[in-house]
Design an enzyme around this catalytic site. Structure first.
Site, mmCIF file in Angstrom:
data_model
loop_
_atom_site.group_PDB
_atom_site.id
_atom_site.type_symbol
_atom_site.label_atom_id
_atom_site.label_comp_id
_atom_site.label_asym_id
_atom_site.label_seq_id
_atom_site.Cartn_x
_atom_site.Cartn_y
_atom_site.Cartn_z
ATOM 1 N N TYR A 159 11.097 -6.958 -4.939
ATOM 2 C CA TYR A 159 10.289 -6.815 -3.725
ATOM 3 C C TYR A 159 9.103 -5.879 -3.973
ATOM 4 O O TYR A 159 7.968 -6.188 -3.609
ATOM 5 C CB TYR A 159 11.165 -6.288 -2.594
ATOM 6 C CG TYR A 159 10.440 -6.128 -1.276
ATOM 7 C CD1 TYR A 159 10.078 -7.245 -0.530
ATOM 8 C CD2 TYR A 159 10.131 -4.867 -0.777
ATOM 9 C CE1 TYR A 159 9.416 -7.107 0.682
ATOM 10 C CE2 TYR A 159 9.471 -4.716 0.437
ATOM 11 C CZ TYR A 159 9.118 -5.838 1.161
ATOM 12 O OH TYR A 159 8.459 -5.686 2.355
ATOM 13 N N PHE A 192 9.706 -0.306 9.316
ATOM 14 C CA PHE A 192 9.432 -1.025 10.558
ATOM 15 C C PHE A 192 10.659 -1.784 11.035
ATOM 16 O O PHE A 192 11.542 -2.131 10.251
ATOM 17 C CB PHE A 192 8.268 -1.995 10.369
ATOM 18 C CG PHE A 192 6.937 -1.401 10.747
ATOM 19 C CD1 PHE A 192 6.275 -1.800 11.891
ATOM 20 C CD2 PHE A 192 6.357 -0.411 9.956
ATOM 21 C CE1 PHE A 192 5.052 -1.238 12.245
ATOM 22 C CE2 PHE A 192 5.139 0.161 10.295
ATOM 23 C CZ PHE A 192 4.483 -0.259 11.452
#
Length: 256
Positions: A159, A192
């Protein structure tokens, strides 16, 4: 660029950061097309906010070419593109299950990086046909990087690599497309409230925000959308990767 009247394509627009951006832009008067692999939530959101929906695989060249041609016809062009589509994977390079699965690494980079670049190159060819505004501007492209691209945690090699590459190609993209009147910026979100964090208990949420300076909480997708709007409307912002993270610098052991 004025958001009112803009013709916006949002990849990964059916949920999370993309959904919030679709809502913000539609509220501001932009014509929005939501692109996602998830049909039902994408079509439901499109109906709710008065947008269009299109399904395509952005890692597939022909699928993307066909979809963008149809979107450009339906909206009479594309002037804004916000790339939110991504997959998040986690595994140690070597752990109890052996070496990191090579296919998982390849697929993560293929979707997050190659897929995003595929959309960028094709949407730029559509934007280049737009009539320029008084600033000479024909389009705005916003990509989604991540703070993981700068200080990725344990288990985030795939990632982090894909998101670091988004940030890394940002300036060359802006330099390539600037002569055409197309600006390119990237947003690097911190912690988030995305699907990967939904369902975790309050104790883990506190752990995740331990290094957040202020406000000491998880970010709201609507705050990402506000920054995306600024990047469209402020024409002097170009070639930048902007962190939106409340000052957090991730530790190697913070669990996601």
């Amino acid at each position: 660029m004025e958001l009112k009247g803009a013709r916006t394509l949002i990849t990964g627009g059916a949920s999370s950061l993309g959904e919030a951006t679709a809502r913000e832009f539609a509220d501001a008067g932009s014509k929005v097309t939501i692109a996602d692999l998830n049909d039902d939530p994408g079509m439901q959101l499109a109906e709710e906010i008065g947008a269009d929906f299109v399904k395509f695989d952005m890692t597939d060249e022909e699928s993307t070419i066909s979809a963008l041609e149809n979107v450009a016809i339906a909206m009479n062009g594309i002037s804004v593109c916000v790339n939110c589509a991504a997959v998040a994977t986690g595994a140690l390079v070597f752990g109890n299950d052996g070496p990191h699965d090579y296919d998982v690494f390849k697929k993560t980079v293929e979707f997050n990086l190659f897929g995003t670049f595929n959309v960028i190159r094709l949407v730029a060819s559509v934007m280049a046909k737009n009539e320029p505004n008084e600033d000479g501007e024909r389009g705005v492209i916003i990509n989604t990087a991540s703070v993981a691209g700068f200080e990725g945690q344990r288990g985030q090699s795939a990632y982090a690599a894909s998101k670091a590459a988004i940030a890394g190609m940002n300036l060359p993209l802006a330099r390539d497309l600037g002569p055409l009147g197309i600006r390119v910026n990237s947003i690097a979100p911190g912690v988030f409230d995305t699907p990967s964090l939904q369902g975790i208990d309050e104790e883990r949420r506190k752990t995740l925000t331990a290094d957040v300076i202020f406000p000491k909480r998880i970010g709201h997708p609507s705050e990402f959308a506000c920054l995306a709007r600024l990047l469209v409307e402020c024409s002097y912002l170009n070639g930048e990767t902007i962190r939106i993270d409340a000052g957090v610098r991730l530790r190697s052991t913070s669990p996601f």
